[in-house]
Write an enzyme that holds these catalytic residues in place. Sequence first.
Site, PDB file in Angstrom:
ATOM      1  N   GLY A   1      38.602  -9.843 -30.929  1.00 30.33           N
ATOM      2  CA  GLY A   1      38.593 -10.483 -32.247  1.00 30.33           C
ATOM      3  C   GLY A   1      37.528 -11.556 -32.327  1.00 30.33           C
TER       4      GLY A   1
ATOM      5  CG  MET B   1      52.540 -11.255 -36.099  1.00 35.00           C
ATOM      6  SD  MET B   1      51.945 -10.504 -34.577  1.00 35.00           S
ATOM      7  CE  MET B   1      52.889 -11.445 -33.376  1.00 35.00           C
TER       8      MET B   1
ATOM      9  N   GLY C   1      40.465 -16.599 -21.713  1.00 40.23           N
ATOM     10  CA  GLY C   1      39.493 -16.237 -20.686  1.00 40.23           C
ATOM     11  C   GLY C   1      38.041 -16.387 -21.058  1.00 40.23           C
TER      12      GLY C   1
ATOM     13  CB  THR D   1      42.514  -8.680 -35.306  1.00 38.90           C
ATOM     14  OG1 THR D   1      43.703  -9.343 -35.771  1.00 38.90           O
ATOM     15  CG2 THR D   1      41.583  -8.519 -36.492  1.00 38.90           C
ATOM     16  CB  ILE D   2      47.572  -6.224 -35.825  1.00 39.20           C
ATOM     17  CG1 ILE D   2      48.084  -7.651 -35.650  1.00 39.20           C
ATOM     18  CG2 ILE D   2      47.706  -5.414 -34.561  1.00 39.20           C
ATOM     19  CD1 ILE D   2      49.605  -7.727 -35.553  1.00 39.20           C
ATOM     20  CG  ASP D   3      45.991 -11.095 -37.530  1.00 36.77           C
ATOM     21  OD1 ASP D   3      47.111 -10.590 -37.352  1.00 36.77           O
ATOM     22  OD2 ASP D   3      45.570 -12.086 -36.899  1.00 36.77           O
TER      23      ASP D   3
ATOM     24  N   GLY E   1      44.372 -11.000 -28.249  1.00 32.70           N
ATOM     25  CA  GLY E   1      45.656 -10.310 -28.382  1.00 32.70           C
ATOM     26  C   GLY E   1      45.456  -8.803 -28.456  1.00 32.70           C
TER      27      GLY E   1
HETATM   28  O1  F6P Z   1      45.810 -12.300 -34.211  1.00 32.12           O
HETATM   29  C1  F6P Z   1      46.805 -11.381 -33.918  1.00 32.12           C
HETATM   30  C2  F6P Z   1      48.143 -12.051 -33.828  1.00 32.12           C
HETATM   31  O2  F6P Z   1      49.098 -11.062 -33.566  1.00 32.12           O
HETATM   32  C3  F6P Z   1      48.511 -12.901 -35.040  1.00 32.12           C
HETATM   33  O3  F6P Z   1      48.941 -12.120 -36.123  1.00 32.12           O
HETATM   34  C4  F6P Z   1      49.557 -13.805 -34.457  1.00 32.12           C
HETATM   35  O4  F6P Z   1      49.658 -15.026 -35.140  1.00 32.12           O
HETATM   36  C5  F6P Z   1      49.048 -14.046 -33.072  1.00 32.12           C
HETATM   37  O5  F6P Z   1      48.189 -12.974 -32.748  1.00 32.12           O
HETATM   38  C6  F6P Z   1      50.130 -14.140 -32.029  1.00 32.12           C
HETATM   39  O6  F6P Z   1      49.525 -14.454 -30.829  1.00 32.12           O
HETATM   40  P1  F6P Z   1      50.307 -14.505 -29.437  1.00 32.12           P
HETATM   41  O7  F6P Z   1      50.425 -13.082 -28.945  1.00 32.12           O
HETATM   42  O8  F6P Z   1      49.415 -15.318 -28.585  1.00 32.12           O
HETATM   43  O9  F6P Z   1      51.643 -15.105 -29.688  1.00 32.12           O
END
Ligand code: F6P
Length: 359
Positions: free
Chosen positions: A114, A181, A74, A137-139, A10
């Site tokens: 990530g 998120m 990928g 990662t934003i997490d 992501g």
């Molecule tokens: O890991 C980053 C993140 O934005 C999570 O916070 C979220 O659950 C997930 O990716 C969302 O993924 P997608 O863009 O595949 O919906």
Amino acid sequence: MRIAISTGGGDAPGLNAVIRAGVLAALQRGWDVLGIKRGFAGLLGEDEVIPLTRDSVRGIAHMGGTILRTTNRGSPFNYPVAQADGSIKYVDRSDELIANAKALGIDAIISIGGDGSLKIAQQLVNKGMKVVCVPKTIDNDVPCTINTFGFDTAVSTVVEALDKLHTTAESHDRVMLIEVMGRDAGFIALYAGVAGTADIVLIPEIPFSVDKVCEAVVARERSGRRFSIVVVAEGAAPVGGSTSIIGESLPGQAKRVGGVVEPLARIIQERTGKETRSLILGHLQRGGQPTGYDRLLSTRFGGAAVRAIEEEKWGHMVALQSPHIVFVPIPEVLSSEKRVDPDGDIVTTAREMGISFGD
Ligand code: F6P
């Protein structure tokens, strides 16, 4: 020396600043730089490999997204190939990738991603490829680094949303739930909840009781505060329950977590009699311009990745261990887990501010 840069998984605000920094630091050493488009698809003939020059990275540090594009489907070791009957078969295309990289004269790769990208990088290193990683990662849940870029921007986006929710919640005497998120980690919810002065914060690391959440709403009402702001991490779960799944993902993708906020809002309204509304902030948290903090961290990571290549730190990830940037072996990163410490300073501070965690 010719290096290549790839962005996978992501997106996160700051990716372009990492690319820019990596390119500038490499060019300064007289190296050539290529950009692999859409994760590793460019090296599998499914997309392009492009030259990255001074001009290609001019004026991109402030831009969200990634000029190289990205994918979370990928892995070259498990690559989705559409079959004639419409089904998807997963095949190992890593040998093809390695041969194509060799044919292009690529000496080393900077993989920005990530945990999925870290695993792929380690598998490539095991097959003899020279790869270094930049965590993204934003997490903020990548172990061994204090922060990942994109997190600060996401927190700022949530805080801005909380400021807006406060005025409408207060005007209508409503309970307002906002789902943010973070997957299995509650960093975004916790940091934004404290900074944005939420009343209740629910995170995966502290299972919540619906009764306690309702009690906190009613207690505020009794004290004359007739509205409440509840920040809910998408991975939050009630005591004894599990994280809710928002829906099925495409084959090969991780499950999409979330959706907890809507049923929870209904229950709070039923039990407290307070008019309650909910929203899922969603991908707004992944977009937009990176904050100054994230641009600086991205730039430090991009420069450090080139230093890691110079020092032949194959299979290492650059990491912030303040005030230093260090190189950590990928297996060390993958064998640990980073979550909010329920006894840590920020949770303690939050409790001192009167924030309820529903426990
Ligand atoms: O890991 C980053 C993140 O934005 C999570 O916070 C979220 O659950 C997930 O990716 C969302 O993924 P997608 O863009 O595949 O919906």
